[in-house]
Design a protein around this motif. Structure first.
Motif, PDB file in Angstrom:
ATOM      1  N   LYS A 148      44.422 -37.009-125.663  1.00 46.70           N
ATOM      2  CA  LYS A 148      42.989 -37.323-125.695  1.00 46.70           C
ATOM      3  C   LYS A 148      42.142 -36.063-125.539  1.00 46.70           C
ATOM      4  O   LYS A 148      41.112 -35.903-126.204  1.00 46.70           O
ATOM      5  CB  LYS A 148      42.646 -38.324-124.580  1.00 46.70           C
ATOM      6  N   LEU A 149      42.582 -35.155-124.652  1.00 43.06           N
ATOM      7  CA  LEU A 149      41.838 -33.908-124.434  1.00 43.06           C
ATOM      8  C   LEU A 149      41.834 -33.056-125.699  1.00 43.06           C
ATOM      9  O   LEU A 149      40.796 -32.504-126.087  1.00 43.06           O
ATOM     10  CB  LEU A 149      42.458 -33.130-123.281  1.00 43.06           C
ATOM     11  N   ILE A 170      43.408 -31.997-116.911  1.00 41.92           N
ATOM     12  CA  ILE A 170      43.556 -33.389-117.363  1.00 41.92           C
ATOM     13  C   ILE A 170      43.667 -34.362-116.186  1.00 41.92           C
ATOM     14  O   ILE A 170      43.207 -35.503-116.281  1.00 41.92           O
ATOM     15  CB  ILE A 170      44.755 -33.560-118.324  1.00 41.92           C
ATOM     16  N   THR A 171      44.246 -33.917-115.070  1.00 39.32           N
ATOM     17  CA  THR A 171      44.311 -34.814-113.913  1.00 39.32           C
ATOM     18  C   THR A 171      42.940 -34.996-113.251  1.00 39.32           C
ATOM     19  O   THR A 171      42.716 -35.989-112.553  1.00 39.32           O
ATOM     20  CB  THR A 171      45.314 -34.292-112.855  1.00 39.32           C
ATOM     21  N   ARG A 172      42.038 -34.041-113.470  1.00 38.90           N
ATOM     22  CA  ARG A 172      40.686 -34.159-112.933  1.00 38.90           C
ATOM     23  C   ARG A 172      39.768 -34.964-113.848  1.00 38.90           C
ATOM     24  O   ARG A 172      38.894 -35.686-113.384  1.00 38.90           O
ATOM     25  CB  ARG A 172      40.079 -32.767-112.709  1.00 38.90           C
ATOM     26  N   LEU A 173      39.974 -34.839-115.172  1.00 34.63           N
ATOM     27  CA  LEU A 173      39.038 -35.418-116.125  1.00 34.63           C
ATOM     28  C   LEU A 173      39.414 -36.813-116.605  1.00 34.63           C
ATOM     29  O   LEU A 173      38.523 -37.615-116.909  1.00 34.63           O
ATOM     30  CB  LEU A 173      38.881 -34.488-117.342  1.00 34.63           C
ATOM     31  N   ASP A 174      40.705 -37.101-116.722  1.00 44.69           N
ATOM     32  CA  ASP A 174      41.106 -38.384-117.306  1.00 44.69           C
ATOM     33  C   ASP A 174      41.030 -39.502-116.260  1.00 44.69           C
ATOM     34  O   ASP A 174      41.662 -39.414-115.206  1.00 44.69           O
ATOM     35  CB  ASP A 174      42.535 -38.292-117.854  1.00 44.69           C
ATOM     36  N   ASN A 197      49.830 -24.867-116.232  1.00 45.38           N
ATOM     37  CA  ASN A 197      49.391 -25.467-114.970  1.00 45.38           C
ATOM     38  C   ASN A 197      47.880 -25.723-114.955  1.00 45.38           C
ATOM     39  O   ASN A 197      47.430 -26.705-114.368  1.00 45.38           O
ATOM     40  CB  ASN A 197      49.803 -24.576-113.797  1.00 45.38           C
ATOM     41  N   SER A 198      47.105 -24.861-115.612  1.00 43.44           N
ATOM     42  CA  SER A 198      45.660 -25.085-115.701  1.00 43.44           C
ATOM     43  C   SER A 198      45.358 -26.349-116.500  1.00 43.44           C
ATOM     44  O   SER A 198      44.457 -27.126-116.131  1.00 43.44           O
ATOM     45  CB  SER A 198      44.968 -23.886-116.353  1.00 43.44           C
ATOM     46  N   LEU A 199      46.095 -26.570-117.576  1.00 45.30           N
ATOM     47  CA  LEU A 199      45.916 -27.789-118.370  1.00 45.30           C
ATOM     48  C   LEU A 199      46.203 -29.034-117.539  1.00 45.30           C
ATOM     49  O   LEU A 199      45.470 -30.031-117.619  1.00 45.30           O
ATOM     50  CB  LEU A 199      46.833 -27.757-119.596  1.00 45.30           C
ATOM     51  N   LEU A 200      47.267 -28.974-116.733  1.00 45.06           N
ATOM     52  CA  LEU A 200      47.588 -30.117-115.873  1.00 45.06           C
ATOM     53  C   LEU A 200      46.468 -30.387-114.873  1.00 45.06           C
ATOM     54  O   LEU A 200      46.115 -31.541-114.624  1.00 45.06           O
ATOM     55  CB  LEU A 200      48.907 -29.867-115.138  1.00 45.06           C
ATOM     56  N   ASN A 255      47.389 -30.431-107.130  1.00 46.33           N
ATOM     57  CA  ASN A 255      47.601 -29.473-106.037  1.00 46.33           C
ATOM     58  C   ASN A 255      48.825 -28.613-106.309  1.00 46.33           C
ATOM     59  O   ASN A 255      48.801 -27.387-106.082  1.00 46.33           O
ATOM     60  CB  ASN A 255      47.775 -30.215-104.712  1.00 46.33           C
ATOM     61  N   LEU A 256      49.895 -29.239-106.795  1.00 41.65           N
ATOM     62  CA  LEU A 256      51.128 -28.506-107.078  1.00 41.65           C
ATOM     63  C   LEU A 256      50.914 -27.493-108.199  1.00 41.65           C
ATOM     64  O   LEU A 256      51.406 -26.364-108.116  1.00 41.65           O
ATOM     65  CB  LEU A 256      52.242 -29.486-107.458  1.00 41.65           C
ATOM     66  N   SER A 257      50.164 -27.880-109.227  1.00 41.88           N
ATOM     67  CA  SER A 257      49.892 -26.965-110.343  1.00 41.88           C
ATOM     68  C   SER A 257      49.059 -25.773-109.882  1.00 41.88           C
ATOM     69  O   SER A 257      49.323 -24.630-110.271  1.00 41.88           O
ATOM     70  CB  SER A 257      49.156 -27.715-111.460  1.00 41.88           C
TER      71      SER A 257
END
Length: 309
Positions: free
Chosen positions: A304-305, A49-53, A43-46, A66-68
């Motif tokens: 990509k990450l 990546i949703t913040r950075l990509d 969940n931390s990875l999600l 938010n769900l993660s």
């Protein structure tokens, strides 16, 4: 416990948890530790990546982040206590700690119900009203929806927790469960608890059944709209954007409805523990896997990450 009028005032509870499996305590500790780490990492990875990509700066992925974050909090309310009980074999928990655990569990469960409903609405607007999507799902609107999901259940769930823990509890203080859930606590209460049972059903209908019906209504419109698309490729692409969410919805709401809305006469401690285990641990561990494996944008962002690192 203090005696008086043939009734004991419970000062602490004992979470029986997995005490019926004495030979598996070490194995269960190792298994749940691995599960907890996987949930935290997945969940931390999600979230990262949703913040950075840049490709994931869309409402759908804002709600997914938010769900993660919610799943991390949700599982952290129950799993650390399970691990502590398995490690120390001291299963006692104070009434205050038990009430706090129940309250946070109910709050986060209500938030998940609302967030999954908001995510279904997002998919409905994207597929059924694509021209209106940028206007309807503006950034400030999405933030308000997310904030509403997080705080919407606070008054009711705090009230329900206070109502339950205002009861007096009879001689037994042993909770036949692995965390402080509503029904196992009510089973220890003295006297007639029918009013409280009705209250539990009412809250479950409000926070579980009603959002689930709204989600089903949204998906009936979504599926109808997808089937009307002229190209098979367009139908497959449209369905792929919402199939992950639908799977998570079925996992979470299915177990929640069976646990909290089925008749009291059909309840058994063993089945309730299994369903709660599924709802609180299995869903959070599968959620990031489902969203990652079934979403090409998320897979691309993750790739990509990893390559950057």
């Amino acid at each position: 416990m203090k005696d008086g009028d043939n009734v004991s005032t419970v000062m602490q509870f004992v979470l029986l948890g997995f005490s019926d499996l004495p030979n598996l305590q070490g194995l269960l500790f190792g298994l749940f530790s691995i599960i907890y780490i996987i949930i935290l990492i997945g969940n931390s990875l999600l979230i990262i990546i949703t913040r950075l990509d840049p490709a994931l700066q869309k409402p759908m992925y804002f709600f997914l982040a938010n769900l993660s974050f919610l799943e991390i909090g949700y599982v952290s309310v129950t799993l650390p206590r399970i691990l502590l009980n398995l490690w120390t074999q001291d299963r006692s928990i104070s009434v205050l700690a038990c009430a706090a655990q129940m309250c946070f569990f109910l709050l986060l469960a209500a938030t998940e119900c609302f967030l999954l409903t908001v995510m279904a609405y997002d998919r409905y607007v994207a597929i059924c009203r694509p021209l209106h999507y940028p206007l309807v799902m503006r950034r400030n609107v999405c933030v308000r929806m997310a904030v509403g999901s997080w705080i919407g259940g606070i008054p009711v769930q705090i009230g329900q927790t206070c109502q339950i823990f205002s009861l007096r509890f009879c001689n037994s203080n042993q909770i036949n469960h692995f965390f402080c859930d509503v029904r196992p606590i009510l089973n220890l209460a003295c006297g007639d608890t029918s009013v409280h049972e009705i209250s539990v059903y009412a809250v479950a209908i409000l926070f579980v059944a009603a959002p689930f019906v709204l989600i089903l209504a949204s998906y009936s419109k979504i599926i109808s709209a997808i089937l009307q698309l002229p190209a098979a490729r367009g139908r497959a692409k449209a369905f792929s954007t919402c199939s992950s969410h639908l799977l998570v919805v079925l996992l979470f709401f299915g177990s929640a409805i069976i646990t909290y809305i089925r008749p009291q006469t059909n309840h058994s401690a063993g089945i309730d523990k299994q369903l709660s285990l599924f709802c609180t641990i299995v869903t959070p561990i599968f959620s990031p896997v489902i969203y990652t494996l079934r979403n090409k944008d998320v897979i691309a962002a993750l790739r990509k990450l990893i390559l950057k690192k």
